[in-house]
Design an enzyme around this catalytic site. Structure first.
Site, mmCIF file in Angstrom:
data_model
loop_
_atom_site.group_PDB
_atom_site.id
_atom_site.type_symbol
_atom_site.label_atom_id
_atom_site.label_comp_id
_atom_site.label_asym_id
_atom_site.label_seq_id
_atom_site.Cartn_x
_atom_site.Cartn_y
_atom_site.Cartn_z
ATOM 1 C CG HIS A 1 -2.129 0.935 1.556
ATOM 2 N ND1 HIS A 1 -2.985 0.947 0.488
ATOM 3 C CD2 HIS A 1 -1.757 2.395 1.744
ATOM 4 C CE1 HIS A 1 -3.962 2.179 1.765
ATOM 5 N NE2 HIS A 1 -2.980 3.201 1.683
ATOM 6 C CD GLU A 2 1.530 3.649 3.368
ATOM 7 O OE1 GLU A 2 1.479 4.872 2.775
ATOM 8 O OE2 GLU A 2 0.166 3.263 4.454
ATOM 9 C CD GLU B 1 -5.661 5.236 0.137
ATOM 10 O OE1 GLU B 1 -4.908 6.031 0.582
ATOM 11 O OE2 GLU B 1 -6.004 4.321 0.811
ATOM 12 C CG HIS C 1 0.242 6.269 0.350
ATOM 13 N ND1 HIS C 1 -0.678 6.833 -0.988
ATOM 14 C CD2 HIS C 1 -0.384 5.279 0.263
ATOM 15 C CE1 HIS C 1 -1.804 6.499 -0.588
ATOM 16 N NE2 HIS C 1 -1.919 5.566 0.534
HETATM 17 ZN ZN ZN Z 1 -3.233 5.353 2.121
#
Ligand code: ZN
Length: 490
Positions: free
Chosen positions: A255-256, A285, A259
């Site tokens: 997830h990170e 996101e 980003h």
């Molecule tokens: Zn996030």
């Protein structure tokens, strides 16, 4: 001879550089700062904030903006970002801004204590104060328009509550129905045993590279809460480990990385300019979620991951890759948004979006918030909140005044659904590549069609340009219904 535009850009570049430094202080605080430095760091960061605030309000910025000429798309976009920030800073009275900063810095501690004691009443007066100040701020920013829409602009420029409400209104009944069917079906196996934490970190770093994270311009550290920090050529992420739940570490990392890769892949020409950052929370996101879910939790990729985990941890009790895929995507009765699965996650967000709009509009009182939360939760999830720390007290957001923020999580999921539909068409053999642990075609497509643009286009526009169609909730819904329908046989 320098022009107003050149002067403005030189000044802005220095502001951006200072803002990156402020962000790195925040990263340091969460990772390596000695505990005894907390109070001093608070003062250092406060000093940095007032420098940044003064620069954003600097009257010369207003004069430069008036005199500056924009030549071409990039200059026009630069001026749009600078003007937006300047006008925002100018609309909010100084004493209101200061009072908000003071109140929210204390409120977070009050919230943490109330959560630890499972006592909403202990937090309610503080939340009332924060809400009141943000409502005043929303009214100041709205200029007679809708205060909630005005607050939304901080996170998702161009979005309106009405547009989000239409999207989320279409999502909700079909997600409730899918959740109902899935929770009625037999549950997949859960992981058992323990998983060495240094092996988890090693595997995480390997997976970060697989997803295109450039370690020469980034690093992975441990922190209590996973996050990504920085832009351009210094973008750092954190993750966490739990000996009985390696998925927490692996999927927090992916997830990170979504980003961070977005920030790393922005055109180098935009470094330290207003275009050199991800354009909105929702678009950000969309990147973290498509990396984590549509790619990272796909049958093809989890097949590869299963092999990697067996190599890292030995036999961990799930030998069959199909069973492993079901375990990775297990849907379970849980209360916490950040631990939620793909089916229930957006129901968590939609609940918060509806309640916070009522709070800002004044149609829901803080005194009635806990009951409103619990009633809505039971309606959408089919089970009952057992204690406030599993309900209304679980998120830090409202305590620090983040009203308007939650919606960007679900908007990001909706955008991820759209991007994945377009990506599948563009890369027909995607699954064959993911099955070998190769994400380069997918992440390369996202880089070229979306990430590299940074702040050049407005949020919705950059999604539409990448997808070739206007974004809607339909692709996300079809994806979720097909995926979980197949896993659960419903
Ligand atoms: Zn996030």
């Amino acid at each position: 001879m320098s022009t107003a535009y050149d002067d403005l850009m030189a000044f802005t570049r220095e502001t951006e550089a200072l803002s990156q430094i402020a962000g790195r202080l925040g990263w340091d605080q969460e990772t390596t700062m000695p505990r005894g430095a907390a109070a001093q760091r608070g003062e250092e960061m406060g000093a940095m904030e007032s420098v940044l605030h003064a620069r954003r309000m600097d009257p010369r910025v207003g004069e430069w903006l008036e005199a500056a000429h924009a030549d071409g798309d990039e200059a026009t976009a630069h001026l749009r970002h600078i003007r937006r920030a300047f006008e925002r800073a100018s609309k909010v009275p100084g004493d209101l801004a200061a009072e908000l900063a003071r109140t929210t810095s204390v409120a977070q501690g009050v919230w943490a204590e109330a959560r630890a004691k499972d006592d909403f009443a202990a937090f309610a007066p503080t939340l009332e104060r924060v809400l009141d100040l943000r409502r005043q701020e929303g009214a100041a920013l709205a200029d007679g328009g809708d205060p909630y829409d005005a607050l939304l602009q901080d996170y998702e420029p161009g979005a309106t509550a009405a547009e989000l409400d239409a999207m989320f209104g279409a999502l909700r009944p079909r997600l409730v129905d899918l959740r109902d069917r899935v929770l009625g079906a037999p549950e997949p196996a859960v992981l058992s045993g323990t998983f060495d934490e240094s092996a988890q970190m090693k595997l995480s770093r390997q997976i970060a590279k697989v997803f295109g994270y450039d370690m020469s311009r980034g690093r992975v550290d441990k922190a209590v809460h996973p996050f990504s920090s920085g832009s351009g050529n210094d973008v750092r992420i954190t993750t966490r480990t739990n000996p009985i739940d390696p998925f927490n570490c692996i999927y927090s990392t992916i997830h990170e990385v979504g980003h961070a890769a977005y920030e790393q892949n922005i055109d180098q020409a935009y470094l330290l300019t207003p275009l050199g950052r991800g354009v909105s929370m929702g678009v950000h996101e969309s990147q973290s979620r498509i990396y984590e879910n549509q790619l990272g939790r796909s049958r093809a990729f989890t097949g590869w991951l299963h092999g990697q985990m067996t190599e890292a941890f030995g036999d961990f009790g799930i030998a069959d890759p199909d069973a492993f895929y079901a375990t990775v995507n297990r849907v379970h009765r849980g209360f916490i948004r950040t631990e939620s699965d793909e089916v229930q996650y957006n129901l968590h967000v939609l609940l918060r979006f509806d309640l916070e709009r009522q709070l800002i509009a004044g149609s829901l009182d803080v005194a009635d918030l806990e009951e409103a939360w619990n009633t809505r939760f039971e309606a959408d999830f089919g089970y009952t909140v057992d204690k406030p720390s599993n309900g209304v007290l679980q998120d830090v957001h409202w305590s620090v005044g983040l009203f308007g923020y939650f919606a960007t999580y679900s908007l990001g999921n909706v955008y991820a659904g759209c991007l994945f539909e377009a990506l599948r068409k563009a890369v027909p053999d995607l699954d064959a590549q993911l099955a070998t642990g190769d994400t380069s075609a997918a992440t390369g497509w996202l880089r070229d069609n979306l990430q590299r643009h940074g702040g050049l286009y407005e949020p919705r526009e950059v999604i539409e340009r990448a997808c070739g169609f206007a974004p809607s909730e339909a692709p996300l819904l079809s994806y979720l219904e097909a995926k979980f329908g197949a896993i659960y046989g419903v």
